[in-house]
Design a protein around this motif. Structure first.
Motif, PDB file in Angstrom:
ATOM      1  N   ASP A 135       0.841  -1.200   0.000  1.00  0.00           N
ATOM      2  CA  ASP A 135       0.000   0.000   0.000  1.00  0.00           C
ATOM      3  C   ASP A 135       0.881   1.255   0.000  1.00  0.00           C
ATOM      4  OD1 ASP A 135      -2.451   1.258  -0.125  1.00  0.00           O
ATOM      5  OD2 ASP A 135      -2.671   1.365   2.057  1.00  0.00           O
ATOM      6  N   ALA A 136       1.872   1.264  -0.914  1.00  0.00           N
ATOM      7  CA  ALA A 136       2.893   2.314  -0.938  1.00  0.00           C
ATOM      8  C   ALA A 136       2.710   3.335  -2.053  1.00  0.00           C
ATOM      9  CB  ALA A 136       4.275   1.677  -1.055  1.00  0.00           C
ATOM     10  N   GLY A 137       1.631   3.237  -2.815  1.00  0.00           N
ATOM     11  CA  GLY A 137       1.399   4.222  -3.873  1.00  0.00           C
ATOM     12  C   GLY A 137       2.098   3.841  -5.164  1.00  0.00           C
ATOM     13  N   VAL A 138       2.320   4.836  -5.986  1.00  0.00           N
ATOM     14  CA  VAL A 138       2.889   4.649  -7.324  1.00  0.00           C
ATOM     15  C   VAL A 138       4.409   4.504  -7.253  1.00  0.00           C
ATOM     16  CG1 VAL A 138       3.156   5.724  -9.593  1.00  0.00           C
ATOM     17  CG2 VAL A 138       1.014   5.979  -8.348  1.00  0.00           C
ATOM     18  N   VAL A 139       4.945   3.559  -8.012  1.00  0.00           N
ATOM     19  CA  VAL A 139       6.405   3.386  -8.102  1.00  0.00           C
ATOM     20  C   VAL A 139       6.938   4.447  -9.050  1.00  0.00           C
ATOM     21  CG1 VAL A 139       8.279   1.852  -8.793  1.00  0.00           C
ATOM     22  CG2 VAL A 139       6.225   0.905  -7.726  1.00  0.00           C
ATOM     23  N   LYS A 140       7.912   5.204  -8.602  1.00  0.00           N
ATOM     24  CA  LYS A 140       8.488   6.262  -9.430  1.00  0.00           C
ATOM     25  C   LYS A 140       9.782   5.822 -10.099  1.00  0.00           C
ATOM     26  CE  LYS A 140       6.439   9.827  -6.589  1.00  0.00           C
ATOM     27  NZ  LYS A 140       6.668  10.955  -5.707  1.00  0.00           N
ATOM     28  N   GLN A 141      10.629   5.129  -9.342  1.00  0.00           N
ATOM     29  CA  GLN A 141      11.922   4.709  -9.880  1.00  0.00           C
ATOM     30  C   GLN A 141      12.418   3.486  -9.136  1.00  0.00           C
ATOM     31  OE1 GLN A 141      14.945   7.733  -9.829  1.00  0.00           O
ATOM     32  NE2 GLN A 141      16.533   6.358 -10.479  1.00  0.00           N
ATOM     33  N   THR A 142      13.107   2.613  -9.876  1.00  0.00           N
ATOM     34  CA  THR A 142      13.710   1.422  -9.292  1.00  0.00           C
ATOM     35  C   THR A 142      15.145   1.346  -9.785  1.00  0.00           C
ATOM     36  OG1 THR A 142      11.580   0.288  -9.407  1.00  0.00           O
ATOM     37  CG2 THR A 142      13.524  -1.083  -9.083  1.00  0.00           C
ATOM     38  N   MET A 143      16.049   0.946  -8.918  1.00  0.00           N
ATOM     39  CA  MET A 143      17.447   0.807  -9.308  1.00  0.00           C
ATOM     40  C   MET A 143      17.967  -0.509  -8.774  1.00  0.00           C
ATOM     41  SD  MET A 143      20.977   1.231  -8.623  1.00  0.00           S
ATOM     42  CE  MET A 143      20.993   1.835  -6.980  1.00  0.00           C
ATOM     43  N   VAL A 144      18.647  -1.257  -9.647  1.00  0.00           N
ATOM     44  CA  VAL A 144      19.261  -2.518  -9.263  1.00  0.00           C
ATOM     45  C   VAL A 144      20.753  -2.378  -9.518  1.00  0.00           C
ATOM     46  CG1 VAL A 144      19.368  -4.998  -9.685  1.00  0.00           C
ATOM     47  CG2 VAL A 144      17.187  -3.789  -9.939  1.00  0.00           C
ATOM     48  N   ALA A 145      21.549  -2.479  -8.463  1.00  0.00           N
ATOM     49  CA  ALA A 145      23.008  -2.370  -8.584  1.00  0.00           C
ATOM     50  C   ALA A 145      23.605  -3.768  -8.540  1.00  0.00           C
ATOM     51  CB  ALA A 145      23.569  -1.518  -7.460  1.00  0.00           C
ATOM     52  N   MET A 146      24.466  -4.047  -9.512  1.00  0.00           N
ATOM     53  CA  MET A 146      25.126  -5.346  -9.605  1.00  0.00           C
ATOM     54  C   MET A 146      26.640  -5.111  -9.684  1.00  0.00           C
ATOM     55  SD  MET A 146      22.446  -6.731 -12.452  1.00  0.00           S
ATOM     56  CE  MET A 146      22.378  -5.125 -13.222  1.00  0.00           C
ATOM     57  N   ASP A 147      27.427  -6.166  -9.580  1.00  0.00           N
ATOM     58  CA  ASP A 147      28.872  -6.022  -9.669  1.00  0.00           C
ATOM     59  C   ASP A 147      29.319  -5.409 -10.991  1.00  0.00           C
ATOM     60  OD1 ASP A 147      29.314  -7.103  -7.166  1.00  0.00           O
ATOM     61  OD2 ASP A 147      29.720  -9.123  -7.932  1.00  0.00           O
ATOM     62  N   GLN A 148      28.669  -5.807 -12.073  1.00  0.00           N
ATOM     63  CA  GLN A 148      29.130  -5.388 -13.402  1.00  0.00           C
ATOM     64  C   GLN A 148      28.198  -4.397 -14.091  1.00  0.00           C
ATOM     65  OE1 GLN A 148      32.214  -6.201 -14.466  1.00  0.00           O
ATOM     66  NE2 GLN A 148      32.372  -7.160 -12.445  1.00  0.00           N
ATOM     67  N   GLY A 149      27.319  -3.755 -13.359  1.00  0.00           N
ATOM     68  CA  GLY A 149      26.443  -2.757 -13.962  1.00  0.00           C
ATOM     69  C   GLY A 149      25.233  -2.465 -13.109  1.00  0.00           C
ATOM     70  N   SER A 150      24.422  -1.549 -13.586  1.00  0.00           N
ATOM     71  CA  SER A 150      23.193  -1.178 -12.893  1.00  0.00           C
ATOM     72  C   SER A 150      22.065  -1.080 -13.900  1.00  0.00           C
ATOM     73  CB  SER A 150      23.354   0.185 -12.205  1.00  0.00           C
ATOM     74  OG  SER A 150      24.349   0.129 -11.217  1.00  0.00           O
ATOM     75  N   VAL A 151      20.850  -1.315 -13.420  1.00  0.00           N
ATOM     76  CA  VAL A 151      19.654  -1.138 -14.229  1.00  0.00           C
ATOM     77  C   VAL A 151      18.755  -0.166 -13.478  1.00  0.00           C
ATOM     78  CG1 VAL A 151      17.602  -2.240 -15.215  1.00  0.00           C
ATOM     79  CG2 VAL A 151      19.784  -3.450 -15.223  1.00  0.00           C
ATOM     80  N   PHE A 152      18.292   0.847 -14.194  1.00  0.00           N
ATOM     81  CA  PHE A 152      17.382   1.843 -13.652  1.00  0.00           C
ATOM     82  C   PHE A 152      16.074   1.742 -14.417  1.00  0.00           C
ATOM     83  CE2 PHE A 152      21.678   3.338 -13.247  1.00  0.00           C
ATOM     84  CZ  PHE A 152      21.745   3.950 -12.009  1.00  0.00           C
ATOM     85  N   VAL A 153      14.954   1.828 -13.713  1.00  0.00           N
ATOM     86  CA  VAL A 153      13.643   1.802 -14.347  1.00  0.00           C
ATOM     87  C   VAL A 153      12.840   2.968 -13.773  1.00  0.00           C
ATOM     88  CG1 VAL A 153      11.529   0.481 -14.732  1.00  0.00           C
ATOM     89  CG2 VAL A 153      13.733  -0.708 -14.606  1.00  0.00           C
TER      90      VAL A 153
END
Length: 162
Positions: free
Chosen positions: A91-109
């Protein structure tokens, strides 16, 4: 950026392709970018021509996820779906941004509009705040332009590039 042909595209669609190209070329650390519709279909990509390169041939290619830009679109769609479900459960509302950090890169959504998502695959040593800032600029500029008509036009353009 390798782009689909712009011949016959509306000014809005060409502007979105230009904005995407600038995001890839101007922001340090960006490997690849994809815009995905709410139903998980790729609308824009920084490298749509590589969609059908076999993994064995593509393995040495610097840039986006191992297989192709379609892989990034799939990842972005999955992350988007997962985080929307998590936000609903919490019940946290709308997702604005997500970030996944990995050893060899990152993914932003980041959410654009009507469930569309902007996904960025970046180098492991990227400046996350710079990436997030430029993604927010893209979303601000693209959100009002990404109408159902333009989404349909971009989807058809991506399909014809395959």
């Amino acid at each position: 950026m390798t782009a689909t042909g712009t011949y016959g595209l509306s000014t809005e669609a060409r502007n979105l392709q230009w904005l995407l190209g600038n995001l890839v070329e101007e922001v340090p650390g960006v490997r690849s970018v994809a815009v995905v519709s709410s139903d998980g279909l790729m609308l824009l990509s920084s490298d749509p021509v590589t969609q059908h390169i076999p993994a064995a041939v593509d393995a040495g290619r610097p840039g986006g996820p191992r297989g192709s830009s379609a892989d990034l679109a799939t990842i972005v769609s999955g992350i988007g779906s997962l985080t929307v479900g998590a936000a609903r459960l919490m019940d946290a509302g709308v997702v604005k941004q997500t970030m996944v950090a990995m050893d060899q890169g990152s993914v932003f959504v980041m959410s654009i509009s009507d469930g569309s998502l902007l996904g960025v695959h970046a180098e492991p040593d990227c400046d996350m705040s710079v990436i997030a800032y430029h993604m927010a600029l893209f979303v601000g500029r693209a959100g009002h332009v990404l109408t159902p008509e333009v989404r349909s036009e971009l989807r058809k353009s991506m399909e014809s590039a395959q």
